[in-house]
Design a protein around this motif. Structure first.
Motif, mmCIF file in Angstrom:
data_model
loop_
_atom_site.group_PDB
_atom_site.id
_atom_site.type_symbol
_atom_site.label_atom_id
_atom_site.label_comp_id
_atom_site.label_asym_id
_atom_site.label_seq_id
_atom_site.Cartn_x
_atom_site.Cartn_y
_atom_site.Cartn_z
ATOM 1 N N VAL A 2 0.841 -1.186 0.000
ATOM 2 C CA VAL A 2 0.000 0.000 0.000
ATOM 3 C C VAL A 2 0.884 1.246 0.000
ATOM 4 O O VAL A 2 1.809 1.358 0.794
ATOM 5 C CB VAL A 2 -0.926 0.024 1.245
ATOM 6 N N THR A 3 0.607 2.161 -0.915
ATOM 7 C CA THR A 3 1.341 3.416 -0.966
ATOM 8 C C THR A 3 0.612 4.440 -0.115
ATOM 9 O O THR A 3 -0.579 4.673 -0.295
ATOM 10 C CB THR A 3 1.423 3.933 -2.415
ATOM 11 N N VAL A 4 1.332 5.042 0.810
ATOM 12 C CA VAL A 4 0.742 6.044 1.685
ATOM 13 C C VAL A 4 0.940 7.410 1.047
ATOM 14 O O VAL A 4 2.062 7.786 0.708
ATOM 15 C CB VAL A 4 1.390 6.005 3.087
ATOM 16 N N ASP A 5 -0.157 8.142 0.871
ATOM 17 C CA ASP A 5 -0.114 9.467 0.276
ATOM 18 C C ASP A 5 0.173 10.482 1.386
ATOM 19 O O ASP A 5 -0.540 10.537 2.380
ATOM 20 C CB ASP A 5 -1.461 9.766 -0.398
ATOM 21 N N ARG A 6 1.201 11.252 1.219
ATOM 22 C CA ARG A 6 1.575 12.248 2.225
ATOM 23 C C ARG A 6 0.523 13.358 2.274
ATOM 24 O O ARG A 6 0.091 13.861 1.242
ATOM 25 C CB ARG A 6 2.939 12.819 1.862
ATOM 26 N N LEU A 7 0.131 13.744 3.486
ATOM 27 C CA LEU A 7 -0.832 14.829 3.663
ATOM 28 C C LEU A 7 -0.081 16.130 3.918
ATOM 29 O O LEU A 7 0.781 16.200 4.793
ATOM 30 C CB LEU A 7 -1.773 14.522 4.827
ATOM 31 N N LEU A 8 -0.425 17.154 3.149
ATOM 32 C CA LEU A 8 0.255 18.440 3.225
ATOM 33 C C LEU A 8 -0.620 19.489 3.895
ATOM 34 O O LEU A 8 -1.842 19.468 3.770
ATOM 35 C CB LEU A 8 0.617 18.924 1.817
ATOM 36 N N THR A 9 0.020 20.429 4.578
ATOM 37 C CA THR A 9 -0.709 21.554 5.173
ATOM 38 C C THR A 9 -1.011 22.565 4.062
ATOM 39 O O THR A 9 -0.443 22.511 2.964
ATOM 40 C CB THR A 9 0.121 22.243 6.261
ATOM 41 N N VAL A 10 -1.865 23.511 4.378
ATOM 42 C CA VAL A 10 -2.209 24.571 3.420
ATOM 43 C C VAL A 10 -0.952 25.350 3.050
ATOM 44 O O VAL A 10 -0.733 25.671 1.879
ATOM 45 C CB VAL A 10 -3.293 25.498 4.016
ATOM 46 N N ASP A 11 -0.105 25.644 4.030
ATOM 47 C CA ASP A 11 1.122 26.393 3.752
ATOM 48 C C ASP A 11 2.078 25.609 2.858
ATOM 49 O O ASP A 11 2.727 26.190 1.985
ATOM 50 C CB ASP A 11 1.819 26.776 5.062
ATOM 51 N N GLN A 12 2.165 24.304 3.047
ATOM 52 C CA GLN A 12 3.026 23.478 2.194
ATOM 53 C C GLN A 12 2.510 23.457 0.760
ATOM 54 O O GLN A 12 3.296 23.531 -0.188
ATOM 55 C CB GLN A 12 3.112 22.052 2.745
ATOM 56 N N VAL A 13 1.198 23.376 0.603
ATOM 57 C CA VAL A 13 0.601 23.392 -0.743
ATOM 58 C C VAL A 13 0.852 24.743 -1.405
ATOM 59 O O VAL A 13 1.226 24.811 -2.578
ATOM 60 C CB VAL A 13 -0.906 23.071 -0.692
ATOM 61 N N ALA A 14 0.683 25.812 -0.647
ATOM 62 C CA ALA A 14 0.919 27.150 -1.184
ATOM 63 C C ALA A 14 2.366 27.292 -1.658
ATOM 64 O O ALA A 14 2.626 27.848 -2.729
ATOM 65 C CB ALA A 14 0.600 28.203 -0.124
ATOM 66 N N GLU A 15 3.296 26.763 -0.885
ATOM 67 C CA GLU A 15 4.703 26.834 -1.267
ATOM 68 C C GLU A 15 4.960 26.045 -2.551
ATOM 69 O O GLU A 15 5.661 26.512 -3.452
ATOM 70 C CB GLU A 15 5.572 26.281 -0.135
ATOM 71 N N ARG A 16 4.375 24.867 -2.669
ATOM 72 C CA ARG A 16 4.563 24.044 -3.879
ATOM 73 C C ARG A 16 3.968 24.702 -5.105
ATOM 74 O O ARG A 16 4.492 24.555 -6.208
ATOM 75 C CB ARG A 16 3.950 22.667 -3.693
ATOM 76 N N LEU A 17 2.841 25.406 -4.924
ATOM 77 C CA LEU A 17 2.193 26.063 -6.059
ATOM 78 C C LEU A 17 2.768 27.449 -6.334
ATOM 79 O O LEU A 17 2.437 28.068 -7.338
ATOM 80 C CB LEU A 17 0.683 26.167 -5.813
ATOM 81 N N GLY A 18 3.587 27.945 -5.414
ATOM 82 C CA GLY A 18 4.157 29.278 -5.579
ATOM 83 C C GLY A 18 3.132 30.370 -5.367
ATOM 84 O O GLY A 18 3.171 31.400 -6.043
ATOM 85 N N THR A 19 2.201 30.139 -4.445
ATOM 86 C CA THR A 19 1.141 31.113 -4.177
ATOM 87 C C THR A 19 1.120 31.427 -2.683
ATOM 88 O O THR A 19 1.865 30.846 -1.901
ATOM 89 C CB THR A 19 -0.247 30.550 -4.559
ATOM 90 N N GLY A 20 0.219 32.302 -2.303
ATOM 91 C CA GLY A 20 -0.010 32.556 -0.897
ATOM 92 C C GLY A 20 -0.956 31.503 -0.340
ATOM 93 O O GLY A 20 -1.531 30.706 -1.092
ATOM 94 N N ALA A 21 -1.116 31.495 0.977
ATOM 95 C CA ALA A 21 -1.980 30.501 1.628
ATOM 96 C C ALA A 21 -3.453 30.696 1.266
ATOM 97 O O ALA A 21 -4.239 29.755 1.357
ATOM 98 C CB ALA A 21 -1.799 30.561 3.138
ATOM 99 N N ARG A 22 -3.828 31.894 0.855
ATOM 100 C CA ARG A 22 -5.231 32.150 0.517
ATOM 101 C C ARG A 22 -5.702 31.315 -0.670
ATOM 102 O O ARG A 22 -6.865 30.916 -0.719
ATOM 103 C CB ARG A 22 -5.452 33.627 0.212
ATOM 104 N N PHE A 23 -4.812 31.062 -1.631
ATOM 105 C CA PHE A 23 -5.218 30.320 -2.831
ATOM 106 C C PHE A 23 -5.637 28.887 -2.508
ATOM 107 O O PHE A 23 -6.740 28.476 -2.881
ATOM 108 C CB PHE A 23 -4.115 30.364 -3.894
ATOM 109 N N PRO A 24 -4.799 28.088 -1.809
ATOM 110 C CA PRO A 24 -5.266 26.734 -1.471
ATOM 111 C C PRO A 24 -6.490 26.745 -0.555
ATOM 112 O O PRO A 24 -7.359 25.878 -0.671
ATOM 113 C CB PRO A 24 -4.071 26.063 -0.791
ATOM 114 N N ARG A 25 -6.579 27.730 0.314
ATOM 115 C CA ARG A 25 -7.775 27.828 1.169
ATOM 116 C C ARG A 25 -9.019 28.064 0.328
ATOM 117 O O ARG A 25 -10.079 27.517 0.599
ATOM 118 C CB ARG A 25 -7.610 28.943 2.203
ATOM 119 N N ARG A 26 -8.887 28.884 -0.712
ATOM 120 C CA ARG A 26 -10.025 29.131 -1.601
ATOM 121 C C ARG A 26 -10.386 27.868 -2.380
ATOM 122 O O ARG A 26 -11.570 27.568 -2.575
ATOM 123 C CB ARG A 26 -9.714 30.285 -2.556
ATOM 124 N N LEU A 27 -9.372 27.114 -2.823
ATOM 125 C CA LEU A 27 -9.641 25.853 -3.519
ATOM 126 C C LEU A 27 -10.426 24.905 -2.617
ATOM 127 O O LEU A 27 -11.346 24.224 -3.069
ATOM 128 C CB LEU A 27 -8.327 25.181 -3.944
#
Length: 72
Positions: A2-27
């Motif tokens: 079984v492959t375990v999918d890593r869970l990311l925080t909103v800030d980690q997602v924002a960093e990966r997307l190169g955006t602020g935290a508001r963008f993933p929160r809006r998604l």
């Protein structure tokens, strides 16, 4: 296996997307990305971020070279 999918925080997602935290929160608020609620915390699976980016990736257009040339 079984492959375990890593869970990311909103800030980690924002960093990966190169955006602020508001963008993933809006998604998340608009339910445009898969997320997991862990108690009162929100986490986004790494695969969901990859799927989001893949679905919105635009491939470049390849122009054909035509035999017609402009007259000078």
């Amino acid at each position: 296996m079984v492959t375990v999918d890593r869970l990311l925080t909103v800030d980690q997602v924002a960093e990966r997307l190169g955006t602020g935290a508001r963008f993933p929160r809006r998604l998340i608020e608009e339910r445009r990305i898969t997320f997991v609620k862990v108690g009162r915390h929100v986490r986004i699976p790494e695969s969901a971020v990859k799927a989001y980016v893949d679905a919105r990736t635009v491939e470049p257009v390849r122009l054909r070279r035509s035999g017609l040339r402009r007259a000078a």
